[in-house]
Design a protein around this motif. Structure first.
Motif, short mmCIF file in Angstrom:
data_model
loop_
_atom_site.label_atom_id
_atom_site.label_comp_id
_atom_site.label_asym_id
_atom_site.label_seq_id
_atom_site.Cartn_x
_atom_site.Cartn_y
_atom_site.Cartn_z
N LEU A 1 0.94 -1.23 -0.09
CA LEU A 1 -0.13 0.16 -0.30
C LEU A 1 0.78 1.36 0.02
N ALA A 2 1.78 1.31 0.60
CA ALA A 2 2.94 2.96 0.53
C ALA A 2 3.58 3.11 -0.98
N GLN A 3 3.61 2.02 -1.12
CA GLN A 3 4.42 2.25 -3.26
C GLN A 3 3.26 2.28 -3.68
N ALA A 4 1.71 2.22 -3.61
CA ALA A 4 0.56 2.51 -4.51
C ALA A 4 0.07 4.00 -3.88
N GLU A 5 0.49 4.55 -2.45
CA GLU A 5 -0.18 5.69 -1.90
C GLU A 5 0.91 6.75 -1.98
N ALA A 6 2.52 6.45 -2.47
CA ALA A 6 3.61 6.49 -3.26
C ALA A 6 3.56 7.19 -4.48
N ARG A 7 3.45 6.93 -5.52
CA ARG A 7 3.02 7.04 -7.33
C ARG A 7 1.65 8.18 -6.62
N ARG A 8 0.18 7.20 -5.43
CA ARG A 8 -0.45 8.36 -6.21
C ARG A 8 -0.03 9.56 -5.64
N ALA A 9 0.60 10.31 -4.73
CA ALA A 9 1.37 11.15 -4.31
C ALA A 9 1.84 11.94 -5.45
N GLU A 10 1.99 10.75 -6.40
CA GLU A 10 3.63 11.77 -7.47
C GLU A 10 2.44 12.87 -8.37
N LEU A 11 0.64 11.74 -8.39
CA LEU A 11 0.08 11.97 -9.60
C LEU A 11 -1.44 12.96 -9.04
N ALA A 12 -1.17 13.26 -7.82
CA ALA A 12 -2.32 14.00 -7.65
C ALA A 12 -2.15 15.13 -8.11
N GLY A 13 -1.03 15.95 -8.42
CA GLY A 13 -0.83 17.46 -9.22
C GLY A 13 -1.67 17.38 -10.43
N GLN A 14 -1.90 16.36 -11.41
CA GLN A 14 -1.94 16.28 -12.25
C GLN A 14 -3.99 15.50 -12.46
N HIS A 15 -4.52 14.33 -11.29
CA HIS A 15 -5.16 14.22 -10.87
C HIS A 15 -5.36 13.95 -9.25
N PRO A 16 -6.10 15.23 -9.28
CA PRO A 16 -6.88 15.35 -7.71
C PRO A 16 -7.67 14.43 -7.24
N ASP A 17 -8.02 13.34 -7.97
CA ASP A 17 -9.56 12.25 -7.77
C ASP A 17 -9.06 11.28 -7.53
N ALA A 18 -6.95 11.27 -7.69
CA ALA A 18 -6.76 9.96 -8.31
C ALA A 18 -6.48 9.30 -6.94
N PHE A 19 -6.98 7.30 -6.41
CA PHE A 19 -7.02 7.14 -5.64
C PHE A 19 -6.42 5.87 -5.59
N VAL A 20 -6.19 4.83 -4.04
CA VAL A 20 -5.48 3.80 -3.57
C VAL A 20 -6.92 2.85 -4.06
N ALA A 21 -6.77 1.47 -4.63
CA ALA A 21 -7.27 0.48 -4.75
C ALA A 21 -6.69 -1.22 -4.56
N ARG A 22 -7.08 -1.17 -4.14
CA ARG A 22 -6.47 -3.08 -3.69
C ARG A 22 -7.70 -4.42 -4.88
N VAL A 23 -6.54 -4.51 -5.78
CA VAL A 23 -7.09 -5.42 -6.89
C VAL A 23 -7.06 -7.10 -6.53
N ALA A 24 -7.70 -7.98 -7.79
CA ALA A 24 -7.04 -9.08 -7.55
C ALA A 24 -5.61 -9.07 -8.86
N ARG A 25 -4.76 -9.83 -8.10
CA ARG A 25 -3.44 -9.72 -8.73
C ARG A 25 -3.89 -10.28 -10.09
N VAL A 26 -3.28 -10.03 -11.94
CA VAL A 26 -2.57 -10.52 -12.67
C VAL A 26 -1.63 -11.51 -12.78
N ARG A 27 -2.24 -12.75 -12.66
CA ARG A 27 -0.50 -13.63 -12.28
C ARG A 27 -0.02 -13.79 -13.99
N ALA A 28 1.05 -14.64 -13.54
CA ALA A 28 1.18 -14.29 -15.12
C ALA A 28 1.47 -16.38 -15.43
N THR A 29 1.01 -15.83 -16.62
CA THR A 29 0.46 -16.96 -17.45
C THR A 29 1.76 -18.46 -17.87
N ALA A 30 1.28 -19.26 -18.66
CA ALA A 30 3.01 -19.65 -19.17
C ALA A 30 2.64 -19.46 -21.12
#
Length: 235
Positions: A118-147
């Motif tokens: 979460l801390a990584q995503a929050e740091a990225r959200r803070a970087e994008l907040a100037g351009q996207h004031p409504d940015a927020f962090v969501a927890r989602v299902a991970r996309v798994r690698a496939t063979a």
């Protein structure tokens, strides 16, 4: 003769269950011990401050060691945060991380994704907040690698920002394959060499490029740790 139980150790610190993850149990036991001692310290501070019979009985040096009520609770919050991070890191190392953190806008545009913490995503959200004031962090299902491999030509069709979603370790000297995902949620899995040689690699989020380069360096340094297994980054 039965050993006398140690009253300073909580039940969670007893011998580990061999049928469960030893690492997870060890983390839970360590957290339980830390929380127990936090409770002991809080009780001492509260008794010294409020008790009719024990109030004001602690020496000054003991009060300084115990800290203030606020300091004690800040320490407990930090203990909980580090425990959550450790549990999640262990889940990632064991391949059990089923969710990731992504940065979205209220209008439904995904700005960045597949962060482990979460801390990584929050740091990225803070970087994008100037351009996207409504940015927020969501927890989602991970996309798994496939063979299953995709045609590298499909890299030309990726739309918007591209996120790294996982790696599948190559077999018998074959290249690793990486799964990437564009803003629409579509995924493509291609060999590492094809991905790094394609212009889409430069559009890949910085954290994703670091993952691809990490695995390329790992392969160059020696054999893969275990062939044919999906992975999510450095241990």
């Amino acid at each position: 003769m039965n050993a006398v139980p140690n009253p300073l150790l909580p039940l969670a610190a007893q011998p580990l269950d061999p049928d469960l993850s030893a690492g997870r149990q060890a983390l839970e036991a360590a957290h339980a011990i830390g929380a127990h001692w936090w409770g002991v310290l809080e009780h001492l501070r509260e008794a010294d401050a409020c008790s009719e019979t024990r109030g004001g009985t602690l020496p000054v040096w003991a009060r300084e060691l115990l800290g203030t009520w606020r300091q004690q609770h800040e320490a407990h919050d930090e203990l909980d945060r580090r425990h959550r991070d450790a549990v999640r890191a262990l889940a990632i190392a064991e391949g059990d991380a089923l969710t990731a953190y992504e940065v979205w806008t209220r209008s439904g545009a995904r700005l960045d994704g597949q962060h482990d913490f979460l801390a990584q995503a929050e740091a990225r959200r803070a970087e994008l907040a100037g351009q996207h004031p409504d940015a927020f962090v969501a927890r989602v299902a991970r996309v798994r690698a496939t063979a299953e491999h995709s045609d590298p030509a499909l890299l030309d069709t990726l739309l918007g920002r591209i996120c790294w979603a996982g790696v599948h370790f190559g077999r018998d000297g074959e290249q690793d394959t990486h799964t990437v995902q564009d803003e629409t949620g579509r995924t493509i899995t291609v060999p590492a060499g094809a991905l790094m040689a394609h212009p889409a690699f430069e559009r890949l989020a910085e954290a994703g490029r670091e993952q691809v380069l990490f695995h390329a360096q790992r392969r160059a340094a020696g054999p893969a740790p275990e062939r044919g297994l999906p992975g999510f980054g450095p241990p």
